[in-house]
Design a protein around this motif. Structure first.
Motif, PDB file in Angstrom:
ATOM      1  N   LEU A 112       0.767  -1.238   0.043  1.00 51.62           N
ATOM      2  CA  LEU A 112      -0.101  -0.105   0.142  1.00 51.62           C
ATOM      3  C   LEU A 112       0.920   1.250  -0.070  1.00 51.62           C
ATOM      4  CD1 LEU A 112      -2.567  -1.230   2.717  1.00 51.62           C
ATOM      5  CD2 LEU A 112      -3.107  -1.085   0.320  1.00 51.62           C
ATOM      6  N   SER A 113       0.556   2.281  -1.015  1.00 48.82           N
ATOM      7  CA  SER A 113       1.420   3.323  -0.821  1.00 48.82           C
ATOM      8  C   SER A 113       0.467   4.506  -1.411  1.00 48.82           C
ATOM      9  CB  SER A 113       2.458   3.439  -1.991  1.00 48.82           C
ATOM     10  OG  SER A 113       3.268   4.615  -1.948  1.00 48.82           O
ATOM     11  N   ALA A 114       0.282   5.686  -0.321  1.00 47.76           N
ATOM     12  CA  ALA A 114      -0.575   6.579  -0.874  1.00 47.76           C
ATOM     13  C   ALA A 114       0.132   7.594  -1.915  1.00 47.76           C
ATOM     14  CB  ALA A 114      -0.976   7.459   0.419  1.00 47.76           C
ATOM     15  N   LEU A 115       1.494   7.380  -1.766  1.00 49.21           N
ATOM     16  CA  LEU A 115       2.208   8.453  -2.750  1.00 49.21           C
ATOM     17  C   LEU A 115       2.286   8.013  -4.007  1.00 49.21           C
ATOM     18  CD1 LEU A 115       5.597   9.225  -0.613  1.00 49.21           C
ATOM     19  CD2 LEU A 115       3.670  10.825  -1.196  1.00 49.21           C
ATOM     20  N   ASP A 116       2.268   6.424  -4.044  1.00 53.97           N
ATOM     21  CA  ASP A 116       2.281   6.015  -5.464  1.00 53.97           C
ATOM     22  C   ASP A 116       0.707   5.345  -5.966  1.00 53.97           C
ATOM     23  OD1 ASP A 116       5.018   6.054  -5.871  1.00 53.97           O
ATOM     24  OD2 ASP A 116       5.298   4.058  -4.693  1.00 53.97           O
ATOM     25  N   ASP A 117       0.047   5.904  -5.271  1.00 50.27           N
ATOM     26  CA  ASP A 117      -1.585   5.585  -5.597  1.00 50.27           C
ATOM     27  C   ASP A 117      -1.966   4.205  -5.495  1.00 50.27           C
ATOM     28  OD1 ASP A 117      -4.200   6.667  -5.791  1.00 50.27           O
ATOM     29  OD2 ASP A 117      -4.111   6.665  -8.006  1.00 50.27           O
ATOM     30  N   VAL A 118      -1.237   3.510  -4.786  1.00 53.77           N
ATOM     31  CA  VAL A 118      -1.502   1.940  -4.605  1.00 53.77           C
ATOM     32  C   VAL A 118      -2.283   1.681  -3.368  1.00 53.77           C
ATOM     33  CG1 VAL A 118      -0.407  -0.407  -4.281  1.00 53.77           C
ATOM     34  CG2 VAL A 118       0.660   1.220  -5.724  1.00 53.77           C
ATOM     35  N   GLY A 119      -3.632   1.047  -3.643  1.00 61.15           N
ATOM     36  CA  GLY A 119      -4.675   0.994  -2.745  1.00 61.15           C
ATOM     37  C   GLY A 119      -4.812  -0.657  -2.601  1.00 61.15           C
ATOM     38  N   PRO A 120      -5.807  -1.032  -1.609  1.00 61.08           N
ATOM     39  CA  PRO A 120      -6.003  -2.346  -1.255  1.00 61.08           C
ATOM     40  C   PRO A 120      -6.353  -3.231  -2.413  1.00 61.08           C
ATOM     41  CG  PRO A 120      -6.885  -1.010   0.381  1.00 61.08           C
ATOM     42  CD  PRO A 120      -6.296  -0.441  -0.697  1.00 61.08           C
ATOM     43  N   GLU A 121      -7.007  -2.443  -3.455  1.00 65.69           N
ATOM     44  CA  GLU A 121      -7.694  -3.135  -4.542  1.00 65.69           C
ATOM     45  C   GLU A 121      -6.621  -3.293  -5.580  1.00 65.69           C
ATOM     46  OE1 GLU A 121      -7.694   1.208  -4.855  1.00 65.69           O
ATOM     47  OE2 GLU A 121      -8.489   0.013  -3.282  1.00 65.69           O
ATOM     48  N   ASP A 122      -5.327  -2.773  -5.561  1.00 73.52           N
ATOM     49  CA  ASP A 122      -4.274  -3.100  -6.589  1.00 73.52           C
ATOM     50  C   ASP A 122      -3.308  -4.227  -6.088  1.00 73.52           C
ATOM     51  OD1 ASP A 122      -4.729  -0.858  -8.124  1.00 73.52           O
ATOM     52  OD2 ASP A 122      -4.129   0.502  -6.464  1.00 73.52           O
ATOM     53  N   LEU A 123      -3.675  -4.777  -4.897  1.00 68.83           N
ATOM     54  CA  LEU A 123      -2.944  -5.841  -4.330  1.00 68.83           C
ATOM     55  C   LEU A 123      -3.575  -7.185  -4.582  1.00 68.83           C
ATOM     56  CD1 LEU A 123      -1.402  -4.132  -1.386  1.00 68.83           C
ATOM     57  CD2 LEU A 123      -0.374  -4.145  -3.600  1.00 68.83           C
ATOM     58  N   GLY A 124      -3.208  -8.357  -4.082  1.00 69.06           N
ATOM     59  CA  GLY A 124      -3.513  -9.559  -4.301  1.00 69.06           C
ATOM     60  C   GLY A 124      -4.429 -10.004  -3.067  1.00 69.06           C
ATOM     61  N   LEU A 125      -5.115  -9.065  -2.397  1.00 69.40           N
ATOM     62  CA  LEU A 125      -5.725  -9.019  -1.223  1.00 69.40           C
ATOM     63  C   LEU A 125      -7.175 -10.006  -1.438  1.00 69.40           C
ATOM     64  CD1 LEU A 125      -5.367  -5.765   0.350  1.00 69.40           C
ATOM     65  CD2 LEU A 125      -4.087  -8.115   0.748  1.00 69.40           C
ATOM     66  N   PRO A 126      -8.039  -9.751  -2.419  1.00 68.61           N
ATOM     67  CA  PRO A 126      -9.175 -10.862  -2.571  1.00 68.61           C
ATOM     68  C   PRO A 126      -8.903 -12.176  -2.651  1.00 68.61           C
ATOM     69  CG  PRO A 126      -9.431  -8.747  -4.096  1.00 68.61           C
ATOM     70  CD  PRO A 126      -8.115  -8.829  -3.420  1.00 68.61           C
ATOM     71  N   ARG A 127      -7.535 -12.475  -3.471  1.00 69.98           N
ATOM     72  CA  ARG A 127      -7.122 -13.932  -3.764  1.00 69.98           C
ATOM     73  C   ARG A 127      -6.574 -14.311  -2.463  1.00 69.98           C
ATOM     74  NH1 ARG A 127      -2.861 -13.556  -7.923  1.00 69.98           N
ATOM     75  NH2 ARG A 127      -1.542 -13.576  -6.385  1.00 69.98           N
ATOM     76  N   LEU A 128      -5.850 -13.608  -1.687  1.00 72.08           N
ATOM     77  CA  LEU A 128      -5.530 -13.786  -0.260  1.00 72.08           C
ATOM     78  C   LEU A 128      -6.714 -14.301   0.543  1.00 72.08           C
ATOM     79  CD1 LEU A 128      -3.344 -14.196   1.995  1.00 72.08           C
ATOM     80  CD2 LEU A 128      -3.644 -11.771   2.529  1.00 72.08           C
ATOM     81  N   GLU A 129      -7.859 -13.534   0.643  1.00 74.91           N
ATOM     82  CA  GLU A 129      -8.969 -13.995   1.678  1.00 74.91           C
ATOM     83  C   GLU A 129      -9.445 -15.157   0.857  1.00 74.91           C
ATOM     84  OE1 GLU A 129     -11.235 -10.511   3.045  1.00 74.91           O
ATOM     85  OE2 GLU A 129     -10.836  -9.915   1.167  1.00 74.91           O
ATOM     86  N   ALA A 130      -9.685 -15.474   0.007  1.00 75.11           N
ATOM     87  CA  ALA A 130     -10.281 -16.657  -0.802  1.00 75.11           C
ATOM     88  C   ALA A 130      -9.487 -17.950  -0.338  1.00 75.11           C
ATOM     89  CB  ALA A 130     -10.306 -16.478  -2.421  1.00 75.11           C
ATOM     90  N   ARG A 131      -8.152 -17.585  -0.322  1.00 74.27           N
ATOM     91  CA  ARG A 131      -7.296 -18.938   0.110  1.00 74.27           C
ATOM     92  C   ARG A 131      -7.178 -19.472   1.424  1.00 74.27           C
ATOM     93  NH1 ARG A 131      -1.176 -18.231  -1.924  1.00 74.27           N
ATOM     94  NH2 ARG A 131      -1.113 -20.335  -1.396  1.00 74.27           N
ATOM     95  N   ILE A 132      -7.501 -18.369   2.294  1.00 78.11           N
ATOM     96  CA  ILE A 132      -7.748 -18.616   3.798  1.00 78.11           C
ATOM     97  C   ILE A 132      -8.647 -19.870   3.967  1.00 78.11           C
ATOM     98  CG2 ILE A 132      -8.185 -17.682   6.100  1.00 78.11           C
ATOM     99  CD1 ILE A 132      -5.764 -16.297   5.017  1.00 78.11           C
ATOM    100  N   GLY A 133      -9.928 -19.660   3.408  1.00 82.32           N
ATOM    101  CA  GLY A 133     -10.790 -20.881   3.688  1.00 82.32           C
ATOM    102  C   GLY A 133     -10.441 -21.951   2.727  1.00 82.32           C
ATOM    103  N   ALA A 134     -10.265 -21.679   1.533  1.00 82.02           N
ATOM    104  CA  ALA A 134     -10.173 -22.765   0.677  1.00 82.02           C
ATOM    105  C   ALA A 134      -8.896 -23.852   0.907  1.00 82.02           C
ATOM    106  CB  ALA A 134      -9.994 -22.205  -0.860  1.00 82.02           C
ATOM    107  N   GLU A 135      -8.002 -23.394   1.506  1.00 82.72           N
ATOM    108  CA  GLU A 135      -6.462 -24.238   1.800  1.00 82.72           C
ATOM    109  C   GLU A 135      -6.570 -24.542   3.144  1.00 82.72           C
ATOM    110  OE1 GLU A 135      -3.390 -22.575  -0.251  1.00 82.72           O
ATOM    111  OE2 GLU A 135      -4.225 -21.757  -1.895  1.00 82.72           O
TER     112      GLU A 135
END
Length: 198
Positions: A112-135
């Motif tokens: 995450l970087s406000a200076l580089d305009d990188v928010g949560p939606e730009d990272l692999g967070l939804p895929r991470l959340e999906a893996r928590i239960g699936a694996e």
């Protein structure tokens, strides 16, 4: 010396774009390759063409692989319930070199970087959340760099996963073989806060 617009000059310009290489280093590397065309340049060109044709991102973790799943995700012995979250593939490879981690990884693709305009939606967070239960993940280890953006991202991920899985982070502080006199104040402070009983 080669002239502008020649294939050799084009190769030097491309090599100079690589991390850690400037124009002079690129010239030396290309000269070395050209002098050893048979042993190095030909095989290197073939290997690069093969990687360009087959390399892809692992659909599960984000590692670089030649199949849909990287060897780590495809290995059933690595399904230990431990998931190590890293910033990029280079960090994953660094962790693997130690041989100390036997679980699986998840590459965020940045921090995450406000200076580089990188928010949560730009990272692999939804895929991470999906893996928590699936694996059947039981612990997420945050192995992010100890930078402002890395720490911000670690706190965000910890809050995101709170109550669903145990979240831990790598220890920070004095490196093995480190001498206090040569360490910066931040490292010493982190080591002091992370102290433990002997």
């Amino acid at each position: 010396m080669t002239g502008p617009g020649t294939p050799i000059e084009a190769l030097i310009e491309l090599m100079a774009r690589l991390p850690g290489l400037g124009p002079r280093s690129a010239r030396r590397a290309v000269l070395h390759l050209v002098r050893r065309r048979g042993q190095l340049l030909g095989p290197l060109a073939e290997a690069m063409a093969e990687v360009a044709r087959t390399a892809r991102e692992c659909v599960s973790c984000g590692n670089i692989a030649t199949d849909d799943l990287c060897p780590i995700c495809a290995d059933p012995k690595r399904a230990t319930g431990l998931l190590c979250v890293v910033e990029d593939v280079g960090d994953l490879w660094a962790m693997e070199r130690t041989g100390a981690f036997t679980g699986r990884y998840h590459v965020l693709g940045g921090t995450l970087s406000a200076l580089d305009d990188v928010g949560p939606e730009d990272l692999g967070l939804p895929r991470l959340e999906a893996r928590i239960g699936a694996e059947a993940v039981t612990e997420v280890i945050l192995a992010l760099n100890a930078t402002v953006d890395g720490l911000t991202t670690a706190h965000y991920v910890a809050d995101l996963l709170e109550g669903r899985v145990q979240v831990t982070s790598l220890a920070q502080g004095v490196p093995v073989g480190g001498e206090l006199d040569y360490l910066d104040d931040g490292t010493i402070g982190a080591a002091l806060k992370a102290r433990r009983r002997l």
